[in-house]
Design an enzyme around this catalytic site. Structure first.
Site, PDB file in Angstrom:
ATOM      1  N   CYS A 128       0.833  -1.190   0.000  1.00 33.67           N
ATOM      2  CA  CYS A 128       0.000   0.000   0.000  1.00 33.67           C
ATOM      3  C   CYS A 128       0.866   1.238   0.000  1.00 33.67           C
ATOM      4  CB  CYS A 128      -0.908   0.004   1.235  1.00 33.67           C
ATOM      5  SG  CYS A 128      -1.911  -1.491   1.422  1.00 33.67           S
TER       6      CYS A 128
ATOM      7  N   SER B 107      -5.126  -4.526  -2.396  1.00 31.74           N
ATOM      8  CA  SER B 107      -5.670  -5.658  -1.639  1.00 31.74           C
ATOM      9  C   SER B 107      -4.919  -6.945  -1.978  1.00 31.74           C
ATOM     10  CB  SER B 107      -7.155  -5.840  -1.951  1.00 31.74           C
ATOM     11  OG  SER B 107      -7.863  -4.652  -1.672  1.00 31.74           O
TER      12      SER B 107
ATOM     13  N   ASN C 177       2.144  -0.443   5.326  1.00 32.78           N
ATOM     14  CA  ASN C 177       2.536  -0.827   3.971  1.00 32.78           C
ATOM     15  C   ASN C 177       3.464  -2.031   4.086  1.00 32.78           C
ATOM     16  OD1 ASN C 177       3.417  -0.965   1.278  1.00 32.78           O
ATOM     17  ND2 ASN C 177       5.003   0.569   1.625  1.00 32.78           N
TER      18      ASN C 177
END
Length: 637
Positions: free
Chosen positions: A2, A52, A76
């Site tokens: 992420c 995801s 992350n």
């Protein structure tokens, strides 16, 4: 995988603007196209973009909190041992709303505070806001697989996965650090915690940062420790143990709720990891590689196809041209955010773009060379040390003979390395990436302007590697080199490339060889289990000898052979000259135009200074984007 961002007003009085957090996450949407979220409460703001991978339901959305919403996290990365940690925390009475590794970190922090870091196995960068303690806790994984930047202004701490997020805050200034420019031209990347922009820093690998009561402090929580190697009876025992450890590590790295593929270079390391992976799944694994248009280039595709055939993968490859290389130069600069001489990263972009059409997660063989001594430089420097020892009191005489031979052209390659000829090398030469980068150091007087030379005359960029060598001064020379490269070249060149470029295509890259358990295992081995004579990565190859096709096991190491030198000197020569000799480039005040012209002249024919040319080109493109604020159209994924 992420992107994270956030801001904390250190006085606890000013409120964070939610629109600022939105802008900080919008600019890194490529890191997480599957979702977004933010938490803003008074002086604290957290933002997140989600790719995801684990728990695809909305329960995996971030920012995520504990049961009473007093602890919030943006995260992350991937924690590979999260299932066992989760079971342990449930037994301790914690309740979970999701099946994610993110929530495991939240509850582990509740249990252990900063000591939670000792239990996490994986790649990560995260920020935790503890509203009860009014504390911001940020951490980065041990090796630096995931990036994390921060800037402390007069009254705030701003942070994010990418520098672009920080620059969305008007409080963050775009001022160039001239000493960092000099360091870049010494190493061809930026080792250490500084960036090219004053006041913006990288949280170093294996470190965490605390912000509380207006104070910001950072501390190291992990370092690589080398032992004598006496725990091993012989290399066969070590290779058997390594086999078992790698099998389990690859199994852990395969955990995912989305398809997983392999970046197949056709090299020993990636092929071996692929052999473990096919044993862990009954699904057909997809593999990907890239080659280059034209003739006379090393081509990894035949070896990648050989590995694919051996292990029954669905294989995809592409060909890349000089025009493709040129097309992504601005995109490369934008995504990397720091000047790095990594032309292979442009090839990585195109193969990642191909892979993203089929998978969301890629595994790579990156890191085996740094852990087990795979680069020829390690072997060569050890041989050099042996020569020094053998010549003993006759070293001066041998040095004179070498100098004469270099003048006569018999050892012409030594001519530009006078230190070799004198049988003396400064410490920083033993860093794998410092030694070939001698042109700028020898030519600064003719390349730098007087003003820039004056500003940087006391910068001593080599001090960083010298200080790292001092930490391991009592270790074997091989372990010294491996340690320094693990602390510099690995996180600040290879891993920043791996993260930024794969995330440019919204793809997660995993690197099993850089699991800290693998690195710690390698650090227990005797040096000659890694390098002996002309043999490199001995124990690794011993472990792989029954797993990897002989044609791949015996092939000469080529790296990622992007023919950028020929492209810069021929196909893109006009663009390079126009950019580097422009009045705009000259206005930076760094280089004398005539010095740059002389640098470009030898490129005609053999590309002798291709790396230097590429470095200056990227430095200029970086200024146009990150200092001048020039916009360009991002290539679509």
């Amino acid at each position: 995988m992420c992107g994270i961002a956030g801001k904390l007003y250190l006085d606890g009085q000013q409120p964070v603007d939610p629109q600022l957090i939105q802008r900080m996450t919008d600019v890194i949407a490529h890191r997480g196209p599957d979702g977004e979220g933010k938490y803003v409460s008074g002086s604290m703001g957290l933002g997140h973009r989600r790719l995801s991978i684990i728990d695809l339901r909305t329960t995996g959305a971030q920012p995520m909190c504990n049961e009473d919403e007093t602890v919030w996290i943006v995260f992350n990365g991937e924690i590979y041992n999260f299932p066992e940690l989760r079971d342990r925390l449930i037994k301790r009475g914690h309740s979970f709303r999701s099946a994610t590794d993110t929530e495991v970190i939240v509850h582990l922090y509740e249990e252990l505070g900063v000591d939670c870091l000792q239990h996490l196995r994986g790649m990560f960068a995260f920020a935790i806001w503890d509203s009860k303690e009014r504390t911001l806790f940020m951490a980065r994984d041990r090796v630096g697989i995931k990036p994390l930047y921060y800037c402390q202004t007069a009254n705030a701490l701003i942070f994010g996965s990418e520098i672009k997020s920080l620059l969305r805050d008007p409080e963050v200034q775009r001022q160039v650090n001239p000493q960092a420019v000099d360091r870049f031209l010494t190493y061809f990347y930026l080792p250490g915690n500084e960036t090219l922009l004053k006041g913006i820093f990288k949280l170093e690998p294996g470190h965490y940062l605390f912000a509380k009561e207006g104070r910001v402090t950072s501390k190291q929580y992990w370092d690589l420790q080398y032992s004598s190697g006496e725990t091993w009876r012989d290399i066969d025992e070590a290779s058997d143990a390594l086999n078992d450890l790698l099998r389990q590590t690859v199994k852990d790295h395969m955990i995912s709720d989305v398809p997983v593929g392999f970046l197949a270079s056709g090299g020993v390391d990636s092929t071996a990891l692929l052999s473990y992976a096919v044993e862990e799944t009954d699904k057909t694994i997809k593999t990907f590689t890239v080659g280059f248009d034209g003739e006379g280039f090393a081509d990894e595709r035949p070896y990648a196809r050989l590995a694919s055939k051996r292990f029954g993968t669905a294989h995809y490859d592409i060909s890349m041209s000089a025009e493709d290389f040129r097309t992504f130069l601005e995109g490369f600069t934008w995504h990397m955010e720091e000047p790095v001489c990594e032309p292979p990263a442009i090839a990585l972009y195109y193969v990642s773009k191909l892979a993203r059409q089929h998978v969301k997660v890629l595994l790579s063989g990156e890191g085996g060379d740094e852990a087990f001594g795979g680069y020829p430089e390690y072997r060569n420097y050890l041989a050099f040390e042996s020569c020094k020892a053998l010549t003993g009191p006759f070293r001066a005489l041998a040095g004179a003979a070498l100098r004469q031979a270099s003048r006569l052209g018999r050892l012409k390659r030594l001519e530009k390395y006078s230190a070799f000829v004198n049988f003396e090398l400064p410490d920083y030469f033993y860093s794998r990436v410092a030694s070939p980068r001698d042109y700028f150091n020898r030519s600064k007087s003719s390349l730098y302007t007087n003003d820039f030379a004056s500003i940087t005359q006391n910068s001593r960029p080599e001090n960083l590697t010298r200080q790292l060598f001092d930490r391991v001064r009592t270790q074997h020379k091989l372990n010294q080199m491996l340690y320094v490269d693990t602390k510099t070249w690995l996180p600040d060149d290879l891993l920043i490339k791996a993260d930024k470029i794969t995330m440019a295509t919204s793809l997660e890259l995993r690197v099993p060889f850089l699991d800290h358990k693998i690195l710690e295992f390698a650090a227990t081995l005797p040096p000659d289990f890694k390098v002996k004579g002309r043999q490199t990565k001995r124990v690794l190859k011993r472990a792989f000898q029954s797993r990897v096709p002989k044609e791949i096991l015996a092939r000469r190491k080529t790296g990622f052979p992007v023919p950028f030198g020929r492209w810069l000197n021929h196909d893109l020569r006009g663009f390079v000259s126009e950019t580097l000799l422009s009045s705009r480039a000259a206005s930076r005040g760094y280089f004398q135009r005539e010095g740059v012209r002389r640098l470009l002249d030898p490129c005609e024919g053999n590309g002798t200074f291709a790396s230097e040319t590429f470095s200056l080109l990227i430095l200029e493109l970086w200024h146009r984007q990150f200092v001048d604020g020039e916009d360009f159209a991002l290539p679509s994924n």
